[in-house]
Design a protein around this motif. Structure first.
Motif, PDB file in Angstrom:
ATOM      1  N   VAL A 276     -11.223  13.109 -12.271  1.00 50.95           N
ATOM      2  CA  VAL A 276     -11.728  11.765 -11.952  1.00 50.95           C
ATOM      3  C   VAL A 276     -10.629  10.943 -11.288  1.00 50.95           C
ATOM      4  CG1 VAL A 276     -12.779   9.655 -12.844  1.00 50.95           C
ATOM      5  CG2 VAL A 276     -13.301  11.856 -13.932  1.00 50.95           C
ATOM      6  N   MET A 277     -10.992  10.285 -10.194  1.00 51.17           N
ATOM      7  CA  MET A 277     -10.063   9.415  -9.449  1.00 51.17           C
ATOM      8  C   MET A 277     -10.701   8.047  -9.266  1.00 51.17           C
ATOM      9  SD  MET A 277      -7.264   8.831  -7.573  1.00 51.17           S
ATOM     10  CE  MET A 277      -6.522  10.422  -7.200  1.00 51.17           C
ATOM     11  N   GLY A 278      -9.925   6.977  -9.485  1.00 49.34           N
ATOM     12  CA  GLY A 278     -10.425   5.613  -9.302  1.00 49.34           C
ATOM     13  C   GLY A 278      -9.805   4.930  -8.093  1.00 49.34           C
ATOM     14  N   PHE A 279      -9.989   3.617  -8.039  1.00 45.45           N
ATOM     15  CA  PHE A 279      -9.423   2.832  -6.935  1.00 45.45           C
ATOM     16  C   PHE A 279      -9.159   1.418  -7.444  1.00 45.45           C
ATOM     17  CE2 PHE A 279      -8.631   0.960  -2.937  1.00 45.45           C
ATOM     18  CZ  PHE A 279      -8.571   1.959  -1.953  1.00 45.45           C
ATOM     19  N   SER A 280      -7.933   0.983  -7.378  1.00 44.47           N
ATOM     20  CA  SER A 280      -7.453  -0.392  -7.679  1.00 44.47           C
ATOM     21  C   SER A 280      -6.418  -0.451  -8.792  1.00 44.47           C
ATOM     22  CB  SER A 280      -8.582  -1.375  -8.016  1.00 44.47           C
ATOM     23  OG  SER A 280      -9.321  -1.694  -6.867  1.00 44.47           O
TER      24      SER A 280
END
Length: 346
Positions: A276-280
Motif C-alpha cells: 500500500v502506498m499513500g500520498f501526502s
C-alpha cells in the motif's frame, strides 16, 4: 478624563490645538514643531491613546489583511499550509482571515463575497473539488484584489499558482511498487476535476506504461472524498474481484489508511500479498500498523510561497506596475516504510 475611547479631539481639546495638528504631530510631520510633538506624544501616552488602525487603513485603502480559503482546515496537508501562510504573513505585518469551503463551491463563493466586503488586500485560495467556475475570483481581480491559487488550481484564471509536482510524485510512487515486484497495481482516486487528483492519476498511468504494465479499468476506484472510509470500501471491492491487485496506490493518505484497515480485516499480509502506498504523508502515516509509505509534499513551504507572491502583487498593484503570472512547481519526494518494504527485522 476616561482612559477608554480616547479620540484625537480629546487630545486636541486638552492642549488647545486643532484635530489636524494633533494628527500631524502623531504622524511626525515636519510642519509641526518639536515642542508641540513632545506635548502631544506625552499626553497621548498618558491617556493611553490608541490609533484607530481601521480608519487609517480605510483612508489608505489598505487593510493589511490577506484572505485564505481552504477546503478543510483539519486536513493535515492544509493545516500545514495554513501554518506556513500565517508564519510568513506575520513576518510581513499582515493578518490572515481564514475561511473553510468544505469542498463546496457555494461555500467558497460565500467566502469570497465575505472577504470582498471585508476589504482584504489579497486572496490565497485552494479550490474546492466542486469548483468549475472561477468568475467569483475573476471579480476580485477586476476590483484590484490579487489572487494566488495553491494546490487545487484552475487554468481558467490567469493568476499566480503554486502546485506540487503531483505527476512526478505519483509516477515515482507507482514505480516504487513495480520495483518491489508488484505488477497488478490498483489506484484509489477521487474526482478527476481537481488538478491534484488528475495529475496523480496521470502519473500512475504513465508509470504503468513505462514498465509495460496493463492499465486495467477494474483496478481503478473513484471515490467521493478519498477519505479513510472511501479507501476501506474501495479496497474491499477490489479484493472481491476475481482478478485481485497485489498493490494499491491511493491518491491520499487517509484512503491508504482505510485500505490497510480493510486488508487487515481480510487477513491479507501487507506488503507480502498487497503493498500500500499513500500520498501526502499525514501525521498518522508513520504510527499506523504497518507504517505507510507515502509521497511528501512541501506544505508549509507552499504556504510561505503563497504569501510571498500575494504581497509582491499587492506592492506592484500599489505602484501600478504589471504582474507576470507564473506557475510555481514544488518538488515532492518518497518516504518508504513497512507498507511497501516490509519489516526488515523479521
Amino acid at each position: 478624563m476616561s482612559k477608554h475611547n480616547i479620540r484625537l479631539k480629546d487630545i486636541a481639546k486638552e492642549l488647545g490645538l486643532s484635530v489636524p495638528s494633533v494628527s500631524r504631530a502623531l504622524n511626525n510631520k515636519p510642519d509641526i514643531s518639536e515642542s508641540t510633538k513632545k506635548k502631544v506624544f506625552e499626553l497621548a501616552e498618558k491617556l493611553h491613546y490608541q490609533r484607530n488602525e481601521f480608519a487609517v487603513n480605510f483612508k489608505n485603502q489598505q487593510s493589511f489583511i490577506i484572505g485564505a480559503i481552504i477546503p478543510q482546515i483539519v486536513h493535515h496537508f492544509f493545516s500545514n499550509v495554513i501554518n506556513g501562510i500565517i508564519t510568513e504573513a506575520e513576518k510581513a505585518g499582515y493578518g490572515i482571515m481564514l475561511y473553510q469551503s468544505n469542498e463546496s463551491y457555494q461555500s467558497e463563493l460565500r467566502g469570497v463575497q465575505t472577504f470582498q466586503r471585508s476589504m482584504i488586500d489579497g486572496l490565497i485560495i485552494s479550490l474546492s473539488d466542486s469548483t468549475t467556475n472561477v468568475d467569483h475570483l475573476r471579480s476580485l481581480q477586476n476590483h484590484n484584489v490579487p489572487v494566488v491559487m495553491i494546490d487545487k488550481v484552475s487554468n481558467a484564471l490567469e493568476t499566480a499558482k503554486i502546485i506540487c509536482d503531483d505527476f512526478k510524485g505519483a509516477f515515482e510512487a507507482t514505480e516504487h511498487l513495480v520495483q518491489i515486484g508488484k505488477t497488478k497495481i490498483a489506484h484509489i482516486t477521487g474526482s478527476l476535476e481537481p488538478h491534484t487528483t488528475k495529475e496523480r492519476y496521470r502519473g500512475y498511468k504513465a508509470a504503468l506504461k513505462q514498465h509495460n504494465l496493463e492499465l486495467k479499468d477494474h483496478f481503478i476506484k473513484k471515490c467521493n472524498l478519498v477519505s479513510q472510509e472511501d479507501g476501506y470500501n474501495a479496497t474491499l471491492e477490489l479484493m472481491k474481484q476475481h482478478d485481485k491487485p497485489n498493490a494499491i496506490f491511493c491518491a491520499t493518505d487517509p484512503a491508504a489508511i482505510g485500505a490497510i484497515k480493510a486488508l487487515k480485516k481480510l487477513n491479507i499480509k501487507i506488503p507480502e500479498e498487497v503493498a500500500v502506498m499513500g500520498f501526502s504523508d499525514w501525521n498518522m502515516s508513520s504510527v499506523i500498523d504497518p507504517p505507510l509509505s507515502s509521497v511528501i509534499q512541501p506544505d508549509q513551504e507552499m504556504g510561505k510561497k503563497a504569501v510571498e507572491l500575494i504581497i509582491n502583487e499587492i506592492e506592484l498593484s500599489k505602484q501600478n506596475k504589471p504582474v507576470q503570472y507564473k506557475t510555481h512547481v514544488m518538488e515532492t519526494s518518497l518516504i518508504l516504510r513497512e507498507s511497501t518494504l516490509g519489516n526488515k527485522n523479521e
